[in-house]
Design a protein around this motif. Structure first.
Motif, PDB file in Angstrom:
ATOM      1  N   ARG A 136      36.992  31.681  30.696  1.00  0.00           N
ATOM      2  CA  ARG A 136      37.036  32.311  31.998  1.00  0.00           C
ATOM      3  C   ARG A 136      36.187  32.412  32.973  1.00  0.00           C
ATOM      4  N   LYS A 137      34.770  32.255  32.727  1.00  0.00           N
ATOM      5  CA  LYS A 137      33.778  32.157  33.330  1.00  0.00           C
ATOM      6  C   LYS A 137      33.726  31.001  34.173  1.00  0.00           C
ATOM      7  N   LYS A 138      33.979  29.707  33.473  1.00  0.00           N
ATOM      8  CA  LYS A 138      34.055  28.423  34.141  1.00  0.00           C
ATOM      9  C   LYS A 138      35.223  28.713  35.124  1.00  0.00           C
ATOM     10  N   ILE A 139      36.437  29.199  34.693  1.00  0.00           N
ATOM     11  CA  ILE A 139      37.692  29.530  35.731  1.00  0.00           C
ATOM     12  C   ILE A 139      37.027  30.232  36.999  1.00  0.00           C
ATOM     13  N   PHE A 140      36.328  31.265  36.857  1.00  0.00           N
ATOM     14  CA  PHE A 140      35.936  32.167  37.901  1.00  0.00           C
ATOM     15  C   PHE A 140      35.086  31.132  39.105  1.00  0.00           C
ATOM     16  N   TYR A 141      34.198  30.361  38.481  1.00  0.00           N
ATOM     17  CA  TYR A 141      33.116  29.723  39.084  1.00  0.00           C
ATOM     18  C   TYR A 141      33.846  28.400  39.739  1.00  0.00           C
ATOM     19  N   ASN A 142      35.022  27.751  39.045  1.00  0.00           N
ATOM     20  CA  ASN A 142      35.938  26.959  39.725  1.00  0.00           C
ATOM     21  C   ASN A 142      36.857  27.442  40.853  1.00  0.00           C
ATOM     22  N   LEU A 143      37.340  28.732  40.856  1.00  0.00           N
ATOM     23  CA  LEU A 143      37.797  29.080  41.999  1.00  0.00           C
ATOM     24  C   LEU A 143      36.848  29.597  43.115  1.00  0.00           C
ATOM     25  N   VAL A 144      35.593  29.719  42.995  1.00  0.00           N
ATOM     26  CA  VAL A 144      34.646  29.921  43.915  1.00  0.00           C
ATOM     27  C   VAL A 144      34.367  28.774  44.723  1.00  0.00           C
ATOM     28  N   HIS A 145      34.234  27.564  43.873  1.00  0.00           N
ATOM     29  CA  HIS A 145      34.277  26.294  44.226  1.00  0.00           C
ATOM     30  C   HIS A 145      35.356  26.058  45.168  1.00  0.00           C
ATOM     31  N   LEU A 146      36.473  26.318  44.767  1.00  0.00           N
ATOM     32  CA  LEU A 146      37.680  25.889  45.283  1.00  0.00           C
ATOM     33  C   LEU A 146      38.008  26.527  46.702  1.00  0.00           C
ATOM     34  N   SER A 147      37.241  27.832  46.877  1.00  0.00           N
ATOM     35  CA  SER A 147      37.305  28.545  47.864  1.00  0.00           C
ATOM     36  C   SER A 147      36.587  27.976  49.249  1.00  0.00           C
ATOM     37  N   LYS A 148      35.511  26.992  48.682  1.00  0.00           N
ATOM     38  CA  LYS A 148      34.645  26.376  49.601  1.00  0.00           C
ATOM     39  C   LYS A 148      35.309  24.998  49.799  1.00  0.00           C
ATOM     40  N   LYS A 149      36.044  24.655  49.295  1.00  0.00           N
ATOM     41  CA  LYS A 149      36.943  23.382  49.440  1.00  0.00           C
ATOM     42  C   LYS A 149      38.216  23.530  50.336  1.00  0.00           C
ATOM     43  N   LEU A 150      38.616  24.699  50.085  1.00  0.00           N
ATOM     44  CA  LEU A 150      39.850  25.128  51.157  1.00  0.00           C
ATOM     45  C   LEU A 150      39.291  25.807  52.336  1.00  0.00           C
ATOM     46  N   ASN A 151      38.029  25.851  52.616  1.00  0.00           N
ATOM     47  CA  ASN A 151      37.446  26.452  53.698  1.00  0.00           C
ATOM     48  C   ASN A 151      37.883  27.830  54.045  1.00  0.00           C
ATOM     49  N   ILE A 152      37.740  28.715  52.817  1.00  0.00           N
ATOM     50  CA  ILE A 152      38.063  30.204  53.339  1.00  0.00           C
ATOM     51  C   ILE A 152      36.761  30.759  52.753  1.00  0.00           C
ATOM     52  N   GLU A 153      36.617  32.185  53.034  1.00  0.00           N
ATOM     53  CA  GLU A 153      35.713  33.039  52.532  1.00  0.00           C
ATOM     54  C   GLU A 153      35.884  33.186  51.122  1.00  0.00           C
ATOM     55  N   VAL A 154      34.982  33.334  50.261  1.00  0.00           N
ATOM     56  CA  VAL A 154      34.876  33.395  48.880  1.00  0.00           C
ATOM     57  C   VAL A 154      35.696  34.686  48.562  1.00  0.00           C
ATOM     58  N   PRO A 155      36.725  34.858  47.972  1.00  0.00           N
ATOM     59  CA  PRO A 155      37.441  35.986  47.593  1.00  0.00           C
ATOM     60  C   PRO A 155      36.397  37.149  46.787  1.00  0.00           C
ATOM     61  N   SER A 156      37.136  38.456  46.903  1.00  0.00           N
ATOM     62  CA  SER A 156      36.294  39.490  46.077  1.00  0.00           C
ATOM     63  C   SER A 156      36.240  39.084  44.587  1.00  0.00           C
ATOM     64  N   TYR A 157      35.287  39.994  43.875  1.00  0.00           N
ATOM     65  CA  TYR A 157      35.361  39.871  42.270  1.00  0.00           C
ATOM     66  C   TYR A 157      36.511  40.264  41.715  1.00  0.00           C
ATOM     67  N   THR A 158      37.362  41.370  42.522  1.00  0.00           N
ATOM     68  CA  THR A 158      38.310  42.103  42.047  1.00  0.00           C
ATOM     69  C   THR A 158      39.574  40.969  42.175  1.00  0.00           C
ATOM     70  N   GLU A 159      39.629  40.330  43.295  1.00  0.00           N
ATOM     71  CA  GLU A 159      40.756  39.476  43.504  1.00  0.00           C
ATOM     72  C   GLU A 159      40.601  38.233  42.483  1.00  0.00           C
ATOM     73  N   LEU A 160      39.447  37.535  42.249  1.00  0.00           N
ATOM     74  CA  LEU A 160      39.382  36.527  41.518  1.00  0.00           C
ATOM     75  C   LEU A 160      39.432  37.131  40.083  1.00  0.00           C
ATOM     76  N   THR A 161      39.120  38.190  39.736  1.00  0.00           N
ATOM     77  CA  THR A 161      39.545  38.836  38.353  1.00  0.00           C
ATOM     78  C   THR A 161      41.137  38.891  38.125  1.00  0.00           C
ATOM     79  N   ARG A 162      41.672  39.435  38.926  1.00  0.00           N
ATOM     80  CA  ARG A 162      43.084  39.689  39.033  1.00  0.00           C
ATOM     81  C   ARG A 162      43.822  38.278  38.920  1.00  0.00           C
ATOM     82  N   ILE A 163      43.610  37.438  39.351  1.00  0.00           N
ATOM     83  CA  ILE A 163      44.019  35.849  39.417  1.00  0.00           C
ATOM     84  C   ILE A 163      43.979  35.335  37.974  1.00  0.00           C
ATOM     85  N   ILE A 164      42.665  35.432  37.466  1.00  0.00           N
ATOM     86  CA  ILE A 164      42.517  35.125  36.423  1.00  0.00           C
ATOM     87  C   ILE A 164      43.339  35.800  34.869  1.00  0.00           C
ATOM     88  N   THR A 165      43.234  37.135  35.101  1.00  0.00           N
ATOM     89  CA  THR A 165      44.031  37.710  34.407  1.00  0.00           C
ATOM     90  C   THR A 165      45.528  37.601  34.095  1.00  0.00           C
TER      91      THR A 165
END
Length: 743
Positions: A136-165
């Motif tokens: 799940r930690k690797k999933i988290f950082y993959n989503l952080v990296h994805l935000s850069k690829k999609l040219n958006i602001e990195v979502p909050s910790y709470t939002e990324l946690t919700r998605i992974i859950t």
């Protein structure tokens, strides 16, 4: 499932706070483009200007905005000096102003809004990673990296946690919902056999019989493994419809089957019926896949051993006959010279008339021809024995048949994606108990066809041996694929399926940063031109004799690798390290962990469990790293026993965890200035790969182990193939068979 502890507090701080930037990085990130600098000059206060530049630079570096109370003082001082602002003690700007600054920066970088469509892309990516049981930690950082690829602001910790859950919970929940409809199906009753106790041992469950794979290539062990695979094949064929319907994939099966392998059967008995059936279905599916691969691994290893053995026998036999061969050749040479000398003497004899000379020569030739024919006949027999390698292959056939025939008949090959000729031969071998001249022969080479049908006699044993050889080669080169396998399926099966590719091509290219390949024909043109230019330059250098390392031969060429002369004044980094001092390996590992936090990568197989004791992890790592057994490490360590180390090995030390820990150390080294001293060119990093040979104990069976007289004598061993760069970063390693070519 609550995932509030995906990241440690330190990791959260590192991600959601500005990090230290080196001077050159500050120059790059805090230099405003003209468009924004003009707008910044219109701001009323120095604090506003500094805040704007910091927001811009941090967003450019980290793809997110930070609160003003997180701004680093050294960055504030840098901006004051760079832009000649008056010094200020604190940054205090109204929230409405900060909102305007952020809006300007987002417009400049063309930042996308976090829409429902992008949220769906995030969820799909998280689901995909979760289905492959990425940590799940690797999933988290993959989503952080994805935000850069999609040219958006990195979502909050709470939002990324919700998605992974959601991702971690949704798939199994869907499977269990579908499985519930099959609970009364009689087919599932065959799973209960695993939870019965063996008659010979009341404390041992039948499922324990299948937990470990065999690796020996001895006939009895091969047949034992074949029997276990046949059992799993039978159960899988019965349960396949249920497995497909509820959506168990190979990755899902592998993850949950590991629970059965690592845990106690009593734990499985304590779960509810639905979870128990699901886990056992996963176990059957995974066991069938992995046992197919295991038998094929040993099939290939057995064939390779037979090839090496027959080649060695042929070579040894040739050496034994070498003196006789030389003797025959010498006799032939002497006979020819003797005849020529005698003919010369007859021609020179002045006492003989021309007619008499011809008659005498004719008698001599007739007499010598008889003896020459005897020598030539002996040479022909000798050459036939030496050159006929197929005799030596044929001698291996009986042994190979005993080990491999059952495997070839039991494995399900993928007919649609495999070579038709080899499939036809395999099917004939399965269906026919008595192989005749009608056997398919198109998979054989012309030379092999001649050998098998030598002098009109069909050599059945040789045919079977060559079939095994061709099957092994075809599996290795990908022209023969397994239908059910983790390692040996058709290459296309590992790729994104066509429907998903056609429906999501644009998004996939963007996410994986491959948009340049969208128009492949245009993309490849400059690469082709560059390649052709390089070929032309290389060929011209060879023609003109500039390339002294290239030597042409009649039918090929020879390349010499130039030696690298060590420069006397070469910069050495040894002076930067203390001399004549010894550091404990454990202390060294602890110090590295303080800087890199690599031990946090060794998470429990159940990702929700807390981390284990660092001392246990370090002891296990030291044991494996120094080639010490865990039992020995338990004996020589204070407050640690073998059972604890075994538990750490089973639940924490996976290949994925080890790779992640290694990646952290490699990434940390990449940021060290000192590694640049080791590079010949600071902008180019050269790499090297080499294999290190290790003996394997006779008591250990391994499909990776092989014989090599050059390195191990009569023992077996493996090759640890490692990849390292100029900065001494070990970025990859793998274990291969000693018979495999490292190249």
């Amino acid at each position: 499932m609550t995932l509030a502890n995906i990241l440690t507090n330190k990791e959260k701080k590192n991600l959601y706070s500005p990090q230290y930037l080196r001077h050159q990085e500050k120059v790059y990130y805090f230099s405003l483009p003209k468009e924004l600098e003009i707008k910044m000059q219109l701001f009323a206060t120095i604090e506003g200007k500094i805040t704007f530049i910091l927001l811009y630079g941090y967003f450019k570096a980290f793809n997110q905005f930070f609160d003003t109370n997180l701004f680093l003082n050294e960055d504030i001082d840098f901006i004051i000096n760079k832009y000649n602002f008056l010094p200020t003690n604190q940054i205090s700007v109204e929230k409405s102003r900060i909102y305007e600054y952020r809006k300007l920066i987002k417009q400049y970088f063309k930042i996308n809004k976090y829409t429902e469509k992008i949220k769906s892309t995030f969820q799909k990516e998280a689901n995909n990673l979760a289905n492959n049981f990425i940590h799940r930690k690797k999933i988290f950082y993959n989503l952080v990296h994805l935000s850069k690829k999609l040219n958006i602001e990195v979502p909050s910790y709470t939002e990324l946690t919700r998605i992974i859950t959601i991702a971690l919970n949704i798939h199994k929940k869907n499977i269990l919902t579908k499985l519930e409809l099959f609970l009364e199906d009689d087919k599932l009753k065959i799973l209960d056999e695993f939870l019965e106790k063996e008659e010979s041992s009341k404390n041992r469950y039948k499922i324990a019989y299948f937990r470990k794979l065999e690796h020996s290539t001895a006939k009895n062990q091969m047949l034992l493994s074949l029997g276990k695979m046949q059992t799993m094949k039978s159960k899988f064929n019965i349960l396949k419809e249920i497995i497909d319907t509820i959506g168990i994939t190979p990755k899902i099966a592998q993850y949950y089957a590991k629970w059965v392998e690592k845990g106690q059967t009593s734990q499985l008995n304590q779960t509810n019926t639905l979870n128990q059936k699901f886990t056992l279905l996963s176990f059957v599916y995974y066991q069938y896949l992995i046992r197919n691969d295991n038998l094929i691994d040993r099939f290939i290893s057995t064939v390779q051993t037979a090839k090496n053995s027959s080649f060695r026998a042929q070579k040894d036999f040739s050496f034994e006959l070498e003196p006789k061969k030389n003797q025959v050749l010498q006799s032939l040479e002497d006979a020819h010279i003797s005849v020529l000398n005698k003919i010369a003497n007859i021609v020179k004899d002045e006492k003989l008339s021309a007619l008499k000379k011809v008659e005498t020569i004719a008698v001599l030739v007739e007499k010598k021809t008889l003896s020459l024919n005897d020598i030539l006949a002996e040479k022909k027999v000798f050459d036939t024995v030496i050159d006929n390698k197929y005799d030596f292959i044929e001698k291996k056939s009986i042994s190979l048949q005993g080990k491999l025939s059952g495997i070839l008949k039991a494995i399900q090959f993928d007919d649609t994606t495999s070579n038709k000729n080899i499939i036809a031969a395999i099917n004939y071998f399965r269906e026919t108990s008595n192989i005749t001249t009608k056997a398919p022969r198109e998979f054989l080479s012309d030379e092999e066809k001649t050998a098998v049908y030598d002098s009109g006699k069909f050599r059945v044993s040789l045919y079977k041996a060559l079939l095994f050889f061709h099957v092994s080669d075809a599996i290795k080169n990908g022209t023969l694929n397994l239908k059910y396998s983790l390692k040996y399926r058709n290459f296309e099966d590992y790729l994104i399926n066509n429907d998903e590719w056609n429906n999501n091509k644009e998004t996939l290219l963007k996410v994986h940063e491959l948009e340049g390949l969208k128009n492949y024909d245009a993309f490849i043109i400059p690469i082709k031109e560059k390649l052709e230019k390089s070929f032309k330059q290389t060929n011209e250098n060879i023609k003109k004799g500039f390339n002294t390392y290239f030597t042409a031969t009649d039918d090929s060429y020879i390349l010499k690798t130039p030696k690298l002369d060590k420069q006397e004044d070469e910069e050495s980094i040894s002076k930067y390290f203390p001399s004549n001092e010894y550091i404990s390996v454990i202390d060294l590992l602890r110090a590295i962990n303080e800087e890199t936090d690599f031990l946090s990568s060794f998470q429990h197989y159940n990702q929700g469990k807390s981390k284990t004791n660092h001392n246990l992890l370090l002891a296990a790592l030291l044991g494996y790293g120094c080639n010490l057994s865990l039992s020995k490490m338990g004996k020589i360590s204070k407050g640690i026993n073998e059972n604890q180390l075994e538990n750490v090995k089973s639940w924490y030390m996976s290949e994925e965890n080890t790779t992640e820990a290694n990646d952290k150390i490699v990434a940390f080294m990449d940021n060290l200035e000192i590694v640049k001293f080791m590079r010949a060119d600071k902008d180019i990093n050269h790499t090297s790969s080499d294999g290190e040979k290790y003996n394997i104990s006779h008591s250990i069976d391994s499909t990776n182990a092989g014989y090599s007289f050059k390195y191990f004598g009569t023992d077996k061993g493996v090759v640890a193939y490692t990849f390292i760069d100029e900065s001494h970063r070990l970025f990859h390693s793998q274990v291969i068979n000693v018979n495999e070519r490292e190249s």
